[in-house]
Design a protein around this motif. Sequence first.
Motif, PDB file in Angstrom:
ATOM      1  N   ASN A  60      53.920 -28.618  -6.730  1.00 21.53           N
ATOM      2  CA  ASN A  60      52.687 -28.480  -7.514  1.00 21.53           C
ATOM      3  C   ASN A  60      51.518 -29.248  -6.889  1.00 21.53           C
ATOM      4  O   ASN A  60      50.906 -30.110  -7.530  1.00 21.53           O
ATOM      5  CB  ASN A  60      52.922 -28.945  -8.951  1.00 21.53           C
ATOM      6  CG  ASN A  60      51.837 -28.446  -9.906  1.00 21.53           C
ATOM      7  OD1 ASN A  60      51.140 -27.473  -9.610  1.00 21.53           O
ATOM      8  ND2 ASN A  60      51.684 -29.107 -11.035  1.00 21.53           N
ATOM      9  N   ILE A  61      51.217 -28.917  -5.647  1.00 15.30           N
ATOM     10  CA  ILE A  61      50.077 -29.550  -4.962  1.00 15.30           C
ATOM     11  C   ILE A  61      48.885 -28.606  -5.029  1.00 15.30           C
ATOM     12  O   ILE A  61      48.990 -27.430  -4.655  1.00 15.30           O
ATOM     13  CB  ILE A  61      50.414 -29.842  -3.483  1.00 15.30           C
ATOM     14  CG1 ILE A  61      51.695 -30.670  -3.367  1.00 15.30           C
ATOM     15  CG2 ILE A  61      49.251 -30.577  -2.813  1.00 15.30           C
ATOM     16  CD1 ILE A  61      52.157 -30.889  -1.925  1.00 15.30           C
ATOM     17  N   TRP A  62      47.755 -29.109  -5.517  1.00 16.64           N
ATOM     18  CA  TRP A  62      46.526 -28.308  -5.510  1.00 16.64           C
ATOM     19  C   TRP A  62      45.312 -29.201  -5.370  1.00 16.64           C
ATOM     20  O   TRP A  62      45.385 -30.409  -5.654  1.00 16.64           O
ATOM     21  CB  TRP A  62      46.406 -27.429  -6.768  1.00 16.64           C
ATOM     22  CG  TRP A  62      46.584 -28.094  -8.103  1.00 16.64           C
ATOM     23  CD1 TRP A  62      47.714 -28.131  -8.870  1.00 16.64           C
ATOM     24  CD2 TRP A  62      45.587 -28.808  -8.873  1.00 16.64           C
ATOM     25  NE1 TRP A  62      47.504 -28.809 -10.041  1.00 16.64           N
ATOM     26  CE2 TRP A  62      46.198 -29.232 -10.075  1.00 16.64           C
ATOM     27  CE3 TRP A  62      44.247 -29.109  -8.650  1.00 16.64           C
ATOM     28  CZ2 TRP A  62      45.514 -29.960 -11.057  1.00 16.64           C
ATOM     29  CZ3 TRP A  62      43.543 -29.835  -9.622  1.00 16.64           C
ATOM     30  CH2 TRP A  62      44.199 -30.246 -10.811  1.00 16.64           C
ATOM     31  N   VAL A  63      44.234 -28.619  -4.903  1.00 14.88           N
ATOM     32  CA  VAL A  63      42.980 -29.366  -4.743  1.00 14.88           C
ATOM     33  C   VAL A  63      41.831 -28.583  -5.355  1.00 14.88           C
ATOM     34  O   VAL A  63      41.867 -27.351  -5.452  1.00 14.88           O
ATOM     35  CB  VAL A  63      42.648 -29.673  -3.258  1.00 14.88           C
ATOM     36  CG1 VAL A  63      43.724 -30.504  -2.618  1.00 14.88           C
ATOM     37  CG2 VAL A  63      42.445 -28.378  -2.483  1.00 14.88           C
ATOM     38  N   ARG A  64      40.817 -29.305  -5.755  1.00 12.09           N
ATOM     39  CA  ARG A  64      39.532 -28.722  -6.168  1.00 12.09           C
ATOM     40  C   ARG A  64      38.459 -29.339  -5.282  1.00 12.09           C
ATOM     41  O   ARG A  64      38.356 -30.571  -5.191  1.00 12.09           O
ATOM     42  CB  ARG A  64      39.218 -29.019  -7.633  1.00 12.09           C
ATOM     43  CG  ARG A  64      40.186 -28.391  -8.627  1.00 12.09           C
ATOM     44  CD  ARG A  64      39.826 -28.772 -10.067  1.00 12.09           C
ATOM     45  NE  ARG A  64      38.516 -28.253 -10.434  1.00 12.09           N
ATOM     46  CZ  ARG A  64      37.457 -29.001 -10.722  1.00 12.09           C
ATOM     47  NH1 ARG A  64      37.531 -30.334 -10.650  1.00 12.09           N
ATOM     48  NH2 ARG A  64      36.308 -28.446 -11.048  1.00 12.09           N
ATOM     49  N   ASP A 123      39.917 -22.855 -10.717  1.00 16.47           N
ATOM     50  CA  ASP A 123      39.075 -23.066  -9.534  1.00 16.47           C
ATOM     51  C   ASP A 123      39.762 -23.935  -8.480  1.00 16.47           C
ATOM     52  O   ASP A 123      39.135 -24.386  -7.530  1.00 16.47           O
ATOM     53  CB  ASP A 123      37.724 -23.670  -9.918  1.00 16.47           C
ATOM     54  CG  ASP A 123      37.839 -25.046 -10.560  1.00 16.47           C
ATOM     55  OD1 ASP A 123      38.966 -25.459 -10.919  1.00 16.47           O
ATOM     56  OD2 ASP A 123      36.803 -25.719 -10.718  1.00 16.47           O
ATOM     57  N   ALA A 124      41.067 -24.159  -8.645  1.00 15.82           N
ATOM     58  CA  ALA A 124      41.810 -24.980  -7.687  1.00 15.82           C
ATOM     59  C   ALA A 124      42.346 -24.126  -6.541  1.00 15.82           C
ATOM     60  O   ALA A 124      42.534 -22.919  -6.670  1.00 15.82           O
ATOM     61  CB  ALA A 124      42.965 -25.695  -8.381  1.00 15.82           C
ATOM     62  N   ILE A 125      42.599 -24.790  -5.423  1.00 13.96           N
ATOM     63  CA  ILE A 125      43.237 -24.159  -4.267  1.00 13.96           C
ATOM     64  C   ILE A 125      44.684 -24.614  -4.238  1.00 13.96           C
ATOM     65  O   ILE A 125      44.969 -25.794  -3.999  1.00 13.96           O
ATOM     66  CB  ILE A 125      42.535 -24.570  -2.960  1.00 13.96           C
ATOM     67  CG1 ILE A 125      41.066 -24.166  -2.981  1.00 13.96           C
ATOM     68  CG2 ILE A 125      43.248 -23.962  -1.746  1.00 13.96           C
ATOM     69  CD1 ILE A 125      40.256 -24.738  -1.831  1.00 13.96           C
ATOM     70  N   PRO A 126      45.643 -23.719  -4.509  1.00 16.21           N
ATOM     71  CA  PRO A 126      47.054 -24.129  -4.469  1.00 16.21           C
ATOM     72  C   PRO A 126      47.503 -24.344  -3.028  1.00 16.21           C
ATOM     73  O   PRO A 126      47.206 -23.544  -2.146  1.00 16.21           O
ATOM     74  CB  PRO A 126      47.781 -22.950  -5.123  1.00 16.21           C
ATOM     75  CG  PRO A 126      46.876 -21.779  -4.920  1.00 16.21           C
ATOM     76  CD  PRO A 126      45.470 -22.317  -4.908  1.00 16.21           C
ATOM     77  N   LEU A 127      48.225 -25.420  -2.806  1.00 15.20           N
ATOM     78  CA  LEU A 127      48.688 -25.755  -1.457  1.00 15.20           C
ATOM     79  C   LEU A 127      50.199 -25.652  -1.312  1.00 15.20           C
ATOM     80  O   LEU A 127      50.731 -25.914  -0.233  1.00 15.20           O
ATOM     81  CB  LEU A 127      48.230 -27.166  -1.076  1.00 15.20           C
ATOM     82  CG  LEU A 127      46.716 -27.362  -0.945  1.00 15.20           C
ATOM     83  CD1 LEU A 127      46.400 -28.817  -0.621  1.00 15.20           C
ATOM     84  CD2 LEU A 127      46.134 -26.438   0.117  1.00 15.20           C
ATOM     85  N   LEU A 128      50.855 -25.271  -2.394  1.00 10.73           N
ATOM     86  CA  LEU A 128      52.304 -25.142  -2.306  1.00 10.73           C
ATOM     87  C   LEU A 128      52.773 -24.126  -3.332  1.00 10.73           C
ATOM     88  O   LEU A 128      52.475 -24.247  -4.525  1.00 10.73           O
ATOM     89  CB  LEU A 128      52.978 -26.491  -2.570  1.00 10.73           C
ATOM     90  CG  LEU A 128      54.482 -26.582  -2.297  1.00 10.73           C
ATOM     91  CD1 LEU A 128      54.794 -26.190  -0.859  1.00 10.73           C
ATOM     92  CD2 LEU A 128      54.986 -27.983  -2.582  1.00 10.73           C
ATOM     93  N   GLY A 129      53.469 -23.091  -2.859  1.00 17.02           N
ATOM     94  CA  GLY A 129      54.002 -22.059  -3.727  1.00 17.02           C
ATOM     95  C   GLY A 129      55.330 -21.578  -3.202  1.00 17.02           C
ATOM     96  O   GLY A 129      56.274 -22.353  -3.040  1.00 17.02           O
TER      97      GLY A 129
END
Length: 261
Positions: free
Chosen positions: A255-259, A67-73
């Motif tokens: 590996n930046i992500w937010v929920r 359920d996280a939003i990845p901010l870096l790929g």
Amino acid sequence: MQKFPFFLVALALMTSPLALAQDKAFPTAADLAKMTDAERHAQAARTEVWTPVPKVVSFNQNNVPSDAIPLLGNSLSAWRAVKDGGAAQWQLKDGVMTVLPGSGDIRTAENFCDIQLHLEWQSPPADPAKTGQLRNNSGIFFQDKYEVQILDSYQNSTYPNGQAGAVYKQTIPLVNATKPTGQWQVYDIIYKAPRFDGNKRLSPGYVTVLHNGVLLQNHTEIAGTTEWIGPPQQPAHGCAPLKLQDHGDKVSFRNIWVRKL
């Protein structure tokens, strides 16, 4: 038949099973000892709450929650340059984003309020000529206004409310948990946004920061905006982007992500 006001009926419907159970006395330990197993299970059931059922969260190979939003790929598409709103100009290689000194700060294309943030960062080799705030400085700004400091604080003296994990110029971290320069550092941060009614602040923001699994800020109240000179300000605002700072140092991120909370 006696009629009850609608709001009392609605209140009764919203009351939890636990609250209802507390309206009636529970048996004493002596009473429970005399009961059958079935009777004890019936008493235990009075404080069981079965709804709502929490959503199941799974994890990918990088341990990112589903359920996280990845901010870096493989691209910087989640980020924009602060100076002109165009594409972020920082360097990206093999999923690692590195500050391009002089290109300016970057911020997310998406706005956020309350979030859980996971962010990994790395300082390049230290320049012996640079100490304090000049040694591998950056920062993560919540809602574009409130900074948790990123700094190479390994064997590097500076003012404590400006070291890694500080709410910059506001709150000193509980400890210094910085690993040696060159190793990856991990921030796990819970951020609760301030609330406003028009221009009036109803409640401040709060932040909990774990650095490499160690608690640095424990539900710390944020006084207001991050200011290099002068006291924090409290302008009214809504949800806003996350921002990463270009302080002129080649700090790297992955590996930046937010929920959203």
